[in-house]
Design an enzyme around this catalytic site. Structure first.
Site, PDB file in Angstrom:
ATOM      1  N   HIS A 163      59.335  11.241  21.701  1.00 56.62           N
ATOM      2  CA  HIS A 163      60.157  12.361  21.224  1.00 56.62           C
ATOM      3  C   HIS A 163      61.184  12.736  22.280  1.00 56.62           C
ATOM      4  CE1 HIS A 163      58.002  15.453  23.655  1.00 56.62           C
ATOM      5  NE2 HIS A 163      56.882  14.838  23.310  1.00 56.62           N
ATOM      6  N   ASP A 173      62.717  15.860  22.486  1.00 57.69           N
ATOM      7  CA  ASP A 173      62.787  17.289  22.803  1.00 57.69           C
ATOM      8  C   ASP A 173      61.818  17.672  23.915  1.00 57.69           C
ATOM      9  OD1 ASP A 173      60.635  16.771  20.963  1.00 57.69           O
ATOM     10  OD2 ASP A 173      60.507  18.918  20.542  1.00 57.69           O
ATOM     11  N   ASP A 206      56.756  14.923  30.118  1.00 62.60           N
ATOM     12  CA  ASP A 206      56.574  15.034  28.656  1.00 62.60           C
ATOM     13  C   ASP A 206      57.937  15.121  27.987  1.00 62.60           C
ATOM     14  OD1 ASP A 206      55.547  15.422  26.127  1.00 62.60           O
ATOM     15  OD2 ASP A 206      54.889  17.467  26.493  1.00 62.60           O
ATOM     16  N   GLU A 264      59.179  17.510  18.395  1.00 56.12           N
ATOM     17  CA  GLU A 264      57.728  17.306  18.435  1.00 56.12           C
ATOM     18  C   GLU A 264      57.019  18.533  18.986  1.00 56.12           C
ATOM     19  OE1 GLU A 264      53.801  16.061  20.120  1.00 56.12           O
ATOM     20  OE2 GLU A 264      55.492  16.960  21.188  1.00 56.12           O
ATOM     21  N   GLU A 265      57.728  19.351  19.769  1.00 54.04           N
ATOM     22  CA  GLU A 265      57.076  20.442  20.494  1.00 54.04           C
ATOM     23  C   GLU A 265      56.957  21.736  19.693  1.00 54.04           C
ATOM     24  OE1 GLU A 265      55.526  19.874  23.023  1.00 54.04           O
ATOM     25  OE2 GLU A 265      56.480  18.390  24.306  1.00 54.04           O
ATOM     26  N   GLU A 309      53.524   9.076  24.849  1.00 59.52           N
ATOM     27  CA  GLU A 309      53.132  10.369  25.425  1.00 59.52           C
ATOM     28  C   GLU A 309      52.449  10.125  26.771  1.00 59.52           C
ATOM     29  OE1 GLU A 309      53.311  13.549  24.534  1.00 59.52           O
ATOM     30  OE2 GLU A 309      53.862  13.559  22.396  1.00 59.52           O
ATOM     31  N   HIS A 329      54.031  20.642  29.739  1.00 59.51           N
ATOM     32  CA  HIS A 329      54.308  22.059  29.451  1.00 59.51           C
ATOM     33  C   HIS A 329      54.142  22.945  30.681  1.00 59.51           C
ATOM     34  CE1 HIS A 329      53.226  21.314  24.928  1.00 59.51           C
ATOM     35  NE2 HIS A 329      53.928  20.341  25.456  1.00 59.51           N
TER      36      HIS A 329
END
Lengths: 364, 364
Positions: free
Chosen positions: A73, A75, A99, A129-130, A158, A335
């Site tokens: 992803h 984003d 990430d 995705e987030e 990932e 994150h």
């Protein structure tokens, strides 16, 4: 460091990771990065490119007997004073380094340089995705163009510390409700305290004994946890309701329905409302494509870990495509403000995937 | 029914209660009712009147050997589709009928008609009892003009079903905090769940055995109750904090400090933050003035109940003035939309207080 107006896919994967990181692409703001990715991939004559929203798909069509997907992803979670990127002592720091723009860079490098793979390849770089599942680019693509995702095997890049993580656990979230009767707290014996009643719910959670089923040789580890609690009417009122929000992370040998049946039984007879549910994904390591991948990237005694968290691997599984997580970066750093990725992991992921795609033995 | 521009203190107490109820006087909106009360009392030549804010004090000065206070608040909780007043089958309905304009009407009737009492009398009609203590008219008066409240005995005419309720319980509110360590809920075993830890706090509350001390022949009844609970960071995070808000209602043989010591010990070793504290009031029925009052209004076998809730009786006690609750209306109906008061209770309160103030034997 200002991102250049075009992505240079001849640069090494670490330089390319920095370029991607320095293009801010918080969820719902992926236009710029998707435009650059699309332009870079369209410049490669061996790939056919399709764009849907801010999701870009590029495919070889070499008539190989098998097809694999490499997906990541574009984003990130919100900026948290962690841009631009910073390279120090072999570690790249900044939002999205872990990430998962390191993984995205590997995908783009392989797209540009592996022109004669032994499998046909579908490269997927997707949006959102987030955030809420309704915006997820992979989900949207699976609905609008399911044929674009048809494959024998998928690698979701990932962060997994550059080790194969197979399958993923499912997640179920429920509100467990206790009830009582209001009364003035000066005459508490005239009411029934719903917060006191919640002690029974919490006691059961404390006594929960986690299942750890072994599937395809991997030990999963379930979890049943209160993630929220609320109750109370006023400072002088015995409360008539208390809600405990419980998150059940279940191993992929259980379906969503089985997970709900377990939780319902576990908390009986309390009221229970489902607020979120997503299935797990079986590791599928018994499938030839998955086994071949593990043998290639991990060597004959290659290490494979179970994936505890939920990832989009489950979407591939739902489409009937065996899939694993395999990417640079520590998933525990995702994150976090201080997220970072060791350069060596970006390099090893690229090297091992390249060898696999080119049908070579990897050098451990 | 529109309230008349002046209060007619020659009307009977029930008619006067209706007049007062139909003058909307939600806390902080007491100007109109206080103006009318002040004007009516100033028209009585045997009383000296003082006004502070929207609190009105009227006193006899007959040189009697003792002085008593009759007090009531003029404000109400917010309107809840329960105005104007309505009289049906001997019951008066509407906002403030129970809490406490029936009592205020009795005070005004006695002020107008008992011109030769055996005790000097201080009549107090005050503002803002239903909201934060900082606005409370009785509290403000006790600070600005403590001499106006000097007395041998006080009757607070809060609803008590026209039966003497003596003393009041104290109230203490604390936040009890459990702590843990955050982790992703997919790897719950890496964290420490603070909500699960709160089970211990709730289990203690469930096992709490209420003290019921007998003081001056009255059985009080304590209570220790969770009135709120909150915890949770996000739906996928093991929470690192949970807060249980606990209300302790303690009998008046315990001081605020003793109450806090009890609660601290009860929840040790958890963190505890005090958010509210108010002392109880001993019934003081051993004091001659209180005993004489009980004998007068209840007869020789007069019934006296303990007061469980907190009232401004505690303020009189703090000033060294023994005080009791005695007023028309069921305290359980206070603050309820359907509050009402039996006409017979207004009448019996007036009759019994009149007899006491005039030194007569009451007729049971």
């Amino acid at each position: 460091m200002t991102a250049p107006p075009v992505l240079d896919l001849t640069a090494d994967a670490v330089t390319l990771t920095r370029h991607l990181v320095d293009i801010e692409s918080v969820s719902r703001n992926e236009q710029e990065i998707a435009d650059l990715v699309e332009a870079a991939l369209r410049a490669l004559p061996h790939l056919a490119v399709v764009r849907r929203g801010h999701t870009v798909v590029a495919r070889t069509s070499l008539g190989r007997p098998s097809r694999v997907v490499l997906a990541g992803h574009l984003d990130t979670v919100p900026v948290n004073d962690n841009l631009p990127s910073r390279l120090e002592d072999g570690v790249l720091h900044g939002l999205g380094t872990c990430d998962m723009k390191g993984g995205d860079a590997v995908i783009l490098r392989l797209a540009a340089t592996v022109t004669e793979p032994v499998h046909d390849i579908t490269f997927v770089l997707y949006e959102a995705e987030e955030i809420e599942s309704e915006f997820n680019g992979l989900r949207l693509l699976s609905e609008s163009d399911p044929d674009l995702l048809t494959a024998d095997f998928a690698v979701l890049m990932e962060p997994s510390n550059a080790v194969v993580e197979a399958g993923c656990q499912g997640t179920l979230r429920v509100d467990v409700r206790t009830r009582g009767e209001r009364a003035h707290s000066a005459r508490s014996w005239r009411g029934v305290n719903a917060i006191h009643a919640a002690a029974d719910v919490l006691n059961r959670l404390r006594q929960y004994d986690a299942r750890k089923p072994v599937i395809d040789g991997l030990e999963y580890h379930e979890g049943l946890s209160a993630v929220g609690i609320s109750g109370g009417v006023a400072g002088n009122v015995i409360p008539d309701e208390c809600v405990v929000t419980v998150n059940y992370r279940f191993a992929p040998d259980r379906s969503e329905a089985e997970a709900l049946a377990f939780v319902t039984d576990f908390f009986a007879p309390y009221d229970l409302t489902v607020t979120d549910s997503a299935p797990g994904a079986l590791p599928g390591l018994d499938r030839p494509a998955a086994k071949a991948f593990v043998d290639a990237v991990g060597g004959p005694d290659g290490k494979v870990n179970p994936k505890f968290g939920w990832t989009d691997v489950a979407r591939f599984t739902t489409l009937g495509v065996p899939a694993v997580n395999f990417g640079p970066g520590d998933p525990m750093l995702a994150h976090k403000q201080e997220e970072h990725v060791p350069v060596a992991q970006i390099e090893s992921c690229e090297r091992e995937l390249r060898a696999w795609l080119q049908g070579e033995e990897t050098q451990q």
